[in-house]
Scaffold this motif. Structure first.
Motif, PDB file in Angstrom:
ATOM      1  N   LYS A 139      41.761  24.553  37.848  1.00  0.00           N
ATOM      2  CA  LYS A 139      41.015  25.802  37.722  1.00  0.00           C
ATOM      3  C   LYS A 139      40.328  26.135  39.039  1.00  0.00           C
ATOM      4  O   LYS A 139      39.631  25.307  39.624  1.00  0.00           O
ATOM      5  N   SER A 150      38.901  29.614  39.569  1.00  0.00           N
ATOM      6  CA  SER A 150      37.859  30.605  39.277  1.00  0.00           C
ATOM      7  C   SER A 150      37.882  30.845  37.769  1.00  0.00           C
ATOM      8  O   SER A 150      38.594  30.147  37.037  1.00  0.00           O
ATOM      9  N   ASN A 187      39.342  33.029  36.156  1.00  0.00           N
ATOM     10  CA  ASN A 187      40.640  33.474  35.644  1.00  0.00           C
ATOM     11  C   ASN A 187      41.834  33.151  36.544  1.00  0.00           C
ATOM     12  O   ASN A 187      42.947  33.594  36.272  1.00  0.00           O
ATOM     13  N   VAL A 188      41.617  32.374  37.607  1.00  0.00           N
ATOM     14  CA  VAL A 188      42.717  32.017  38.506  1.00  0.00           C
ATOM     15  C   VAL A 188      42.899  30.503  38.533  1.00  0.00           C
ATOM     16  O   VAL A 188      41.922  29.746  38.632  1.00  0.00           O
ATOM     17  N   TYR A 189      44.167  30.076  38.472  1.00  0.00           N
ATOM     18  CA  TYR A 189      44.495  28.652  38.388  1.00  0.00           C
ATOM     19  C   TYR A 189      45.663  28.322  39.318  1.00  0.00           C
ATOM     20  O   TYR A 189      46.433  29.206  39.711  1.00  0.00           O
ATOM     21  N   GLY A 199      50.601  29.906  41.325  1.00  0.00           N
ATOM     22  CA  GLY A 199      49.322  30.567  41.104  1.00  0.00           C
ATOM     23  C   GLY A 199      49.377  31.330  39.785  1.00  0.00           C
ATOM     24  O   GLY A 199      50.415  31.888  39.438  1.00  0.00           O
ATOM     25  N   SER A 252      47.021  34.097  37.251  1.00  0.00           N
ATOM     26  CA  SER A 252      45.857  34.911  36.933  1.00  0.00           C
ATOM     27  C   SER A 252      45.940  35.300  35.467  1.00  0.00           C
ATOM     28  O   SER A 252      46.993  35.755  34.991  1.00  0.00           O
ATOM     29  N   ASN A 294      43.729  42.102  35.683  1.00  0.00           N
ATOM     30  CA  ASN A 294      42.678  41.208  35.184  1.00  0.00           C
ATOM     31  C   ASN A 294      41.359  41.342  35.936  1.00  0.00           C
ATOM     32  O   ASN A 294      40.702  40.355  36.276  1.00  0.00           O
ATOM     33  N   VAL A 353      44.611  42.335  43.894  1.00  0.00           N
ATOM     34  CA  VAL A 353      45.329  41.260  44.578  1.00  0.00           C
ATOM     35  C   VAL A 353      46.040  41.890  45.769  1.00  0.00           C
ATOM     36  O   VAL A 353      46.918  42.741  45.604  1.00  0.00           O
ATOM     37  N   PHE A 376      43.407  36.991  46.160  1.00  0.00           N
ATOM     38  CA  PHE A 376      42.638  37.474  45.012  1.00  0.00           C
ATOM     39  C   PHE A 376      41.235  37.828  45.497  1.00  0.00           C
ATOM     40  O   PHE A 376      40.435  36.940  45.835  1.00  0.00           O
ATOM     41  N   SER A 385      38.173  36.617  43.040  1.00  0.00           N
ATOM     42  CA  SER A 385      38.164  35.162  42.841  1.00  0.00           C
ATOM     43  C   SER A 385      38.094  34.406  44.161  1.00  0.00           C
ATOM     44  O   SER A 385      37.779  33.208  44.174  1.00  0.00           O
ATOM     45  N   HIS A 387      46.867  32.485  48.101  1.00  0.00           N
ATOM     46  CA  HIS A 387      48.120  31.749  47.898  1.00  0.00           C
ATOM     47  C   HIS A 387      48.991  32.005  49.120  1.00  0.00           C
ATOM     48  O   HIS A 387      49.332  33.136  49.418  1.00  0.00           O
TER      49      HIS A 387
END
Length: 288
Positions: free
Chosen positions: A34, A36, A38-40, A50, A52, A143, A147, A165, A168, A172
């Motif tokens: 994880k 943020s 909502n970003v992983y 990546g 979102s 979301n 981006v 992002f 966040s 990437h």
């Protein structure tokens, strides 16, 4: 001899990627990191993914190999009950785009640089191809955040894209950054040493000290490590250029372990690209 060595290296690269594509992926575990709210980052086998999540649906950056799609989808389901709306390809290599066909069949919109589509057209079915392409840059709002997607020329390949992002604060890089190892610069696909270095400089222009960086391969990174990587690349360029200016041949540079010894000792040569291969890549790119 020089031509034979180049062809041997290209053959080695193609066989290596082919072996990856044919391997058994049953033992691969998709790890979720994880970054943020909502970003992983998803780590499995192949390029880092990546993700979102949010009310608009799921955005996925790269998708590793086709046999891993079910595992990747299971990992995403733990993060969101929404469908994968968009798939972004950072470049065309199979360890980043192998799942395109599977996601295309699920109805995901695939987006990539113009050159990615051109290269994939030669080997993939229509359903696996990007349906939206861009030349220079693109903005995607999803979301709750923008981006920023921008092309970096002739870096790892001729179709590389970086994605940032904006809320966040996550970047990437695709394969324009191999954290902890020498980069694979695909000269046969339009990559170059100078372009690779410029790609990192471009990435540094949009991040700050708190940015989390998803590299194409390797662990999650940060600005300090990113700048250190740039310094390594530039140091190696200076050394190899000096060898070229002194009239050294490709074989002399490739066989001269002292050129990369300090960097090898730091661990850069332990990955897919070892000291000899990076010396050969640098020579052939800079000699042009």
């Amino acid at each position: 001899m020089k031509t034979l060595k180049c062809l041997t290296f290209i053959f080695f690269i193609s066989i290596t990627f082919s072996n990856y594509a044919q391997r058994n992926f049953d033992d691969v575990i998709i790890e979720t990191v994880k970054l943020s709210d909502n970003v992983y980052m998803l780590v499995g086998s192949g390029g880092n993914i990546g993700v979102s999540t949010g009310n608009d649906g799921v955005l996925v950056i790269d998708n590793q190999f086709a046999p891993l799609t079910p595992k990747i989808l299971e990992a995403i389901k733990l993060l969101s009950d929404k469908p994968v709306k968009i798939v972004m390809n950072t470049h065309h290599h199979g360890d980043h785009t192998g799942g395109n066909e599977n996601f295309g069949k699920l109805g995901s919109t695939i987006i990539a640089h113009d050159n990615v589509k051109k290269r994939l057209e030669a080997e993939r079915p229509k359903i696996a191809l990007p349906v939206i392409t861009f030349n220079d840059k693109l903005h995607v709002t999803i979301n709750g955040e923008d981006v920023a997607v921008f092309h970096v020329e002739n870096a790892h390949t001729d179709g590389d894209a970086l994605l940032y992002f904006t809320e966040s604060n996550v970047l990437h890089t695709g394969d324009t950054y191999f954290n902890g190892g020498y980069p694979y610069i695909d000269l046969n696909s339009g990559g170059s040493v100078d372009g690779y270095i410029n790609a990192i400089k471009s990435g540094l222009m949009v991040i700050d000290d708190d940015t989390k960086i998803i590299p194409g391969h390797g662990k999650i990174s940060n600005k300090t490590e990113y700048k250190s990587y740039l310094k390594m690349l530039e140091t190696l360029k200076t050394i190899v250029l000096t060898e070229i200016e002194n009239g050294k041949t490709e074989e002399e540079v490739a066989n001269n372990e002292s050129i990369t010894k300090k960097l090898d000792d730091l661990g850069y040569g332990k990955g897919f690209i070892n000291g000899e291969r990076i010396r050969r890549i640098y020579y052939n790119s800079l000699k042009k």
